[in-house]
Scaffold this motif. Structure first.
Motif, PDB file in Angstrom:
ATOM      1  N   CYS A  99      69.934  17.980 -10.997  1.00  0.00           N
ATOM      2  CA  CYS A  99      70.884  18.346  -9.947  1.00  0.00           C
ATOM      3  C   CYS A  99      70.282  19.381  -9.006  1.00  0.00           C
ATOM      4  CB  CYS A  99      72.170  18.893 -10.564  1.00  0.00           C
ATOM      5  SG  CYS A  99      73.202  17.659 -11.362  1.00  0.00           S
ATOM      6  N   ALA A 100      69.626  20.376  -9.586  1.00  0.00           N
ATOM      7  CA  ALA A 100      68.992  21.393  -8.758  1.00  0.00           C
ATOM      8  C   ALA A 100      67.912  20.774  -7.875  1.00  0.00           C
ATOM      9  CB  ALA A 100      68.395  22.486  -9.641  1.00  0.00           C
ATOM     10  N   ALA A 101      67.115  19.844  -8.440  1.00  0.00           N
ATOM     11  CA  ALA A 101      66.074  19.177  -7.653  1.00  0.00           C
ATOM     12  C   ALA A 101      66.675  18.382  -6.506  1.00  0.00           C
ATOM     13  CB  ALA A 101      65.244  18.264  -8.560  1.00  0.00           C
ATOM     14  N   MET A 102      67.775  17.705  -6.747  1.00  0.00           N
ATOM     15  CA  MET A 102      68.400  16.913  -5.688  1.00  0.00           C
ATOM     16  C   MET A 102      69.010  17.795  -4.599  1.00  0.00           C
ATOM     17  SD  MET A 102      67.815  13.798  -6.064  1.00  0.00           S
ATOM     18  CE  MET A 102      66.210  14.508  -6.457  1.00  0.00           C
ATOM     19  N   ALA A 103      69.575  18.931  -5.003  1.00  0.00           N
ATOM     20  CA  ALA A 103      70.111  19.853  -4.005  1.00  0.00           C
ATOM     21  C   ALA A 103      68.989  20.418  -3.135  1.00  0.00           C
ATOM     22  CB  ALA A 103      70.869  20.985  -4.702  1.00  0.00           C
ATOM     23  N   MET A 104      67.847  20.740  -3.756  1.00  0.00           N
ATOM     24  CA  MET A 104      66.704  21.241  -2.988  1.00  0.00           C
ATOM     25  C   MET A 104      66.151  20.164  -2.059  1.00  0.00           C
ATOM     26  SD  MET A 104      64.610  23.255  -5.966  1.00  0.00           S
ATOM     27  CE  MET A 104      65.476  24.188  -7.217  1.00  0.00           C
ATOM     28  N   THR A 105      66.108  18.919  -2.532  1.00  0.00           N
ATOM     29  CA  THR A 105      65.622  17.819  -1.696  1.00  0.00           C
ATOM     30  C   THR A 105      66.532  17.607  -0.497  1.00  0.00           C
ATOM     31  OG1 THR A 105      64.674  16.747  -3.648  1.00  0.00           O
ATOM     32  CG2 THR A 105      64.977  15.381  -1.694  1.00  0.00           C
ATOM     33  N   PHE A 106      67.826  17.642  -0.729  1.00  0.00           N
ATOM     34  CA  PHE A 106      68.777  17.517   0.369  1.00  0.00           C
ATOM     35  C   PHE A 106      68.539  18.590   1.423  1.00  0.00           C
ATOM     36  CE2 PHE A 106      72.752  19.354   2.041  1.00  0.00           C
ATOM     37  CZ  PHE A 106      73.097  18.335   2.926  1.00  0.00           C
ATOM     38  N   GLU A 113      63.714  25.684   7.114  1.00  0.00           N
ATOM     39  CA  GLU A 113      63.262  26.314   5.875  1.00  0.00           C
ATOM     40  C   GLU A 113      64.068  27.555   5.515  1.00  0.00           C
ATOM     41  OE1 GLU A 113      59.075  27.793   3.809  1.00  0.00           O
ATOM     42  OE2 GLU A 113      59.091  26.957   5.830  1.00  0.00           O
ATOM     43  N   SER A 114      64.401  28.376   6.493  1.00  0.00           N
ATOM     44  CA  SER A 114      65.101  29.625   6.197  1.00  0.00           C
ATOM     45  C   SER A 114      66.529  29.399   5.710  1.00  0.00           C
ATOM     46  CB  SER A 114      65.115  30.517   7.442  1.00  0.00           C
ATOM     47  OG  SER A 114      65.766  29.864   8.517  1.00  0.00           O
ATOM     48  N   TRP A 115      67.076  28.219   5.958  1.00  0.00           N
ATOM     49  CA  TRP A 115      68.458  27.919   5.576  1.00  0.00           C
ATOM     50  C   TRP A 115      68.557  27.053   4.329  1.00  0.00           C
ATOM     51  CZ3 TRP A 115      73.151  29.496   7.539  1.00  0.00           C
ATOM     52  CH2 TRP A 115      73.100  30.281   8.704  1.00  0.00           C
ATOM     53  N   ARG A 116      67.426  26.667   3.745  1.00  0.00           N
ATOM     54  CA  ARG A 116      67.465  25.648   2.697  1.00  0.00           C
ATOM     55  C   ARG A 116      68.214  26.079   1.441  1.00  0.00           C
ATOM     56  NH1 ARG A 116      61.299  23.278   3.572  1.00  0.00           N
ATOM     57  NH2 ARG A 116      61.800  22.248   5.564  1.00  0.00           N
ATOM     58  N   THR A 117      68.018  27.292   1.004  1.00  0.00           N
ATOM     59  CA  THR A 117      68.700  27.728  -0.221  1.00  0.00           C
ATOM     60  C   THR A 117      70.219  27.783  -0.050  1.00  0.00           C
ATOM     61  OG1 THR A 117      66.767  28.938  -1.002  1.00  0.00           O
ATOM     62  CG2 THR A 117      68.896  29.559  -1.932  1.00  0.00           C
ATOM     63  N   PRO A 118      70.749  28.429   1.005  1.00  0.00           N
ATOM     64  CA  PRO A 118      72.216  28.423   1.140  1.00  0.00           C
ATOM     65  C   PRO A 118      72.796  27.034   1.357  1.00  0.00           C
ATOM     66  CG  PRO A 118      71.164  29.479   3.043  1.00  0.00           C
ATOM     67  CD  PRO A 118      70.115  29.311   2.001  1.00  0.00           C
ATOM     68  N   ILE A 119      72.057  26.145   2.045  1.00  0.00           N
ATOM     69  CA  ILE A 119      72.553  24.784   2.243  1.00  0.00           C
ATOM     70  C   ILE A 119      72.588  24.033   0.911  1.00  0.00           C
ATOM     71  CG2 ILE A 119      71.986  22.544   3.266  1.00  0.00           C
ATOM     72  CD1 ILE A 119      73.266  24.474   5.211  1.00  0.00           C
ATOM     73  N   ALA A 120      71.566  24.221   0.073  1.00  0.00           N
ATOM     74  CA  ALA A 120      71.551  23.573  -1.240  1.00  0.00           C
ATOM     75  C   ALA A 120      72.718  24.055  -2.095  1.00  0.00           C
ATOM     76  CB  ALA A 120      70.225  23.854  -1.946  1.00  0.00           C
ATOM     77  N   VAL A 121      72.987  25.350  -2.058  1.00  0.00           N
ATOM     78  CA  VAL A 121      74.108  25.913  -2.813  1.00  0.00           C
ATOM     79  C   VAL A 121      75.432  25.325  -2.324  1.00  0.00           C
ATOM     80  CG1 VAL A 121      75.418  28.029  -3.224  1.00  0.00           C
ATOM     81  CG2 VAL A 121      72.930  28.032  -3.447  1.00  0.00           C
ATOM     82  N   ALA A 122      75.589  25.233  -1.007  1.00  0.00           N
ATOM     83  CA  ALA A 122      76.830  24.682  -0.444  1.00  0.00           C
ATOM     84  C   ALA A 122      77.021  23.228  -0.850  1.00  0.00           C
ATOM     85  CB  ALA A 122      76.801  24.819   1.076  1.00  0.00           C
ATOM     86  N   ALA A 123      75.927  22.448  -0.899  1.00  0.00           N
ATOM     87  CA  ALA A 123      76.029  21.041  -1.280  1.00  0.00           C
ATOM     88  C   ALA A 123      76.515  20.901  -2.717  1.00  0.00           C
ATOM     89  CB  ALA A 123      74.671  20.357  -1.112  1.00  0.00           C
ATOM     90  N   VAL A 124      75.975  21.707  -3.618  1.00  0.00           N
ATOM     91  CA  VAL A 124      76.410  21.645  -5.016  1.00  0.00           C
ATOM     92  C   VAL A 124      77.889  21.997  -5.126  1.00  0.00           C
ATOM     93  CG1 VAL A 124      76.112  22.639  -7.317  1.00  0.00           C
ATOM     94  CG2 VAL A 124      74.111  22.167  -5.896  1.00  0.00           C
ATOM     95  N   GLY A 318      78.550  22.967 -12.156  1.00  0.00           N
ATOM     96  CA  GLY A 318      78.238  23.322 -10.777  1.00  0.00           C
ATOM     97  C   GLY A 318      77.738  24.751 -10.639  1.00  0.00           C
ATOM     98  N   VAL A 319      78.359  25.672 -11.355  1.00  0.00           N
ATOM     99  CA  VAL A 319      77.940  27.072 -11.288  1.00  0.00           C
ATOM    100  C   VAL A 319      76.525  27.244 -11.841  1.00  0.00           C
ATOM    101  CG1 VAL A 319      78.407  29.371 -12.221  1.00  0.00           C
ATOM    102  CG2 VAL A 319      80.296  27.975 -11.348  1.00  0.00           C
ATOM    103  N   ILE A 320      76.201  26.558 -12.945  1.00  0.00           N
ATOM    104  CA  ILE A 320      74.863  26.671 -13.531  1.00  0.00           C
ATOM    105  C   ILE A 320      73.811  26.089 -12.591  1.00  0.00           C
ATOM    106  CG2 ILE A 320      73.391  25.958 -15.445  1.00  0.00           C
ATOM    107  CD1 ILE A 320      75.921  25.978 -17.206  1.00  0.00           C
ATOM    108  N   VAL A 321      74.116  24.942 -11.985  1.00  0.00           N
ATOM    109  CA  VAL A 321      73.168  24.333 -11.043  1.00  0.00           C
ATOM    110  C   VAL A 321      72.892  25.276  -9.879  1.00  0.00           C
ATOM    111  CG1 VAL A 321      72.809  22.431  -9.417  1.00  0.00           C
ATOM    112  CG2 VAL A 321      73.780  21.974 -11.669  1.00  0.00           C
ATOM    113  N   VAL A 325      69.204  26.674  -8.552  1.00  0.00           N
ATOM    114  CA  VAL A 325      68.763  26.537  -7.161  1.00  0.00           C
ATOM    115  C   VAL A 325      68.285  27.880  -6.608  1.00  0.00           C
ATOM    116  CG1 VAL A 325      69.580  26.104  -4.816  1.00  0.00           C
ATOM    117  CG2 VAL A 325      70.143  24.496  -6.643  1.00  0.00           C
ATOM    118  N   LEU A 326      68.933  28.941  -7.026  1.00  0.00           N
ATOM    119  CA  LEU A 326      68.605  30.267  -6.500  1.00  0.00           C
ATOM    120  C   LEU A 326      67.291  30.823  -7.056  1.00  0.00           C
ATOM    121  CD1 LEU A 326      72.159  31.896  -6.594  1.00  0.00           C
ATOM    122  CD2 LEU A 326      70.899  31.130  -4.574  1.00  0.00           C
TER     123      LEU A 326
END
Length: 409
Positions: A99-106, A113-124, A318-321, A325-326
């Motif tokens: 799940c974490a890998a898919m959120a990072m890929t998304f 690049e600077s927005w990737r982590t918060p966007i991945a968190v929002a998707a999860v 979801g919380v663990i994923v 991601v972080l």
């Protein structure tokens, strides 16, 4: 309270394809090419054979045990509680990493690049919320995402094959036997989506017939897609794909189809979302099954009275994923995921091997090949991923031993 049976054969195939297509095509080429080099197609074939053997084991087991939980439930019934626990625990930890890998890929395809982590968190967070409001909504959204993903991949394949005659791809590294096997282990991460179908055994209509058919159909479709995309990447980019964060976009760019870049980015993002959605669904059901047996805290076994889904399990996963991601990176997440999933299918093959009589659908040699393949591939994964995976598996074993000791007292 049981889960509601609402999913058709088409729904189950869509969920399986959604898990596999999003996982492999858009996330795994760079690390797999980096180790397998020019032997990438051989690695893909090895991963596909092991996945097929595992799929037949899952199909045979699911036909006899049409309940939520996948191999956790199958191994409990066929071998014993400890085998079921280890299978379920390996599935949960491996697929949480997926799940974490898919959120990072998304995020890699959808955001700067600077927005990737918060966007991945929002998707999860968003997809975990979708799963809390009913599995039919999950199946419908997954169907839409699969169609969009396949349309984007069709553009990638057309561009890659169209440019193959004039392209001069950078030579791939020479293949070695160990590199091919390690590449197969990483590629196996991409094939494991059919397990999502088995974990939905309590929600599929006519599960004894539908689940085996859905597993084979989803896996067959994914293999065809993978081979075509692998050829497009090799013929167009070669070794340049190894350092790329988004190789499928680079394929259309190298072919001169600049207009298609944004289209493929959208397709990649939707495919990753489809995989993430299906993965979250499967983990929630396995968590539910384990909590019902007290192998995870019992409060995770509560099913919402209105939506008939395990909302507490979905929210917890979801919380663990989000936490992973972080702190993690894509390559580490893929390696860790493959470690957990290969052990999960090792136990699935052992459970299917024990089945006798008229419940057998496939010859035993397929289960032997599948088990040996899992053992071989898990021992070729990156060392750090294997060490962390071993530690987390042992942590789960310690938890169950402690719970049993407390229960006896």
């Amino acid at each position: 309270m049981p889960l509601a049976r609402r999913l058709t054969l088409v729904d189950a195939v869509a969920i399986g394809l959604g898990s596999m297509v999003g996982a492999g095509v858009f996330a795994v080429w760079a690390p797999a090419l980096g180790v397998a080099g020019s032997g990438i197609l051989i690695a893909l074939a090895v991963a596909a054979v092991v996945a097929f053997c595992n799929a037949t084991s899952s199909a045979q087991l699911a036909a006899v045990h049409p309940v939520a939980g996948g191999t956790f439930a199958y191994a409990r019934a066929e071998i014993g509680p400890w085998s079921g626990f280890i299978a379920g625990w390996c599935f949960v930890i491996g697929k949480i990493a997926s799940c974490a890998a898919m959120a990072m890929t998304f995020a890699a395809y959808a955001a700067p690049e600077s927005w990737r982590t918060p966007i991945a968190v929002a998707a999860v967070a968003a997809l975990a919320a979708v799963n809390c409001f009913g599995v039919t909504r999950t199946a419908l959204l997954t169907r839409i995402l699969v169609v969009l993903s396949l349309l984007g991949l069709a553009i990638v394949v057309a561009a890659g094959f169209g440019a193959a005659q004039t392209a001069t791809p950078a030579p791939l590294p020479d293949a070695t036997a160990y590199g091919i096997l390690q590449g197969a282990g990483l590629l196996f991460f991409a094939f494991a989506g059919y397990a999502r179908i088995a974990t939905l055994g309590e929600e599929v209509l006519d599960p004894a017939r539908s689940i085996p058919r859905a597993i084979v159909l989803a896996l067959g479709g994914a293999v065809v897609v993978y081979v075509l995309v692998a050829l497009a990447v090799m013929l167009t980019l070669g070794s340049d794909a190894i350092g790329s964060a988004h190789p499928v976009v680079d394929v259309v760019t190298a072919a001169g189809w600049n207009w298609a870049g944004p289209v493929v980015r959208v397709a990649a993002a939707t495919a990753s979302l489809g995989a993430l959605l299906a993965l979250l669904t499967g983990i929630g059901r396995t968590t539910l099954a384990m909590a019902r047996e007290s192998d995870l805290p019992r409060w995770l076994a509560v099913i919402d009275g209105r939506w008939r889904v395990p909302q507490r399990a979905e929210i917890t996963v979801g919380v663990i994923v989000i936490g992973i991601v972080l702190v993690a990176d894509l390559r580490g997440a893929i390696g860790f995921s493959s470690f957990g999933v290969l052990l999960y299918y090792l136990i699935a093959n052992a459970a299917a091997f024990r089945q006798r009589g008229d419940v057998r659908r496939y010859p035993r040699f397929l289960q032997v090949v599948g088990a040996l393949g899992c053992l071989l591939l898990v021992n070729t994964l990156p060392l750090l991923a294997s060490l962390i995976g071993t530690g987390v598996v042992l942590l789960g074993v310690w938890y169950r031993m402690l719970r049993l000791r407390v229960a006896r007292r």
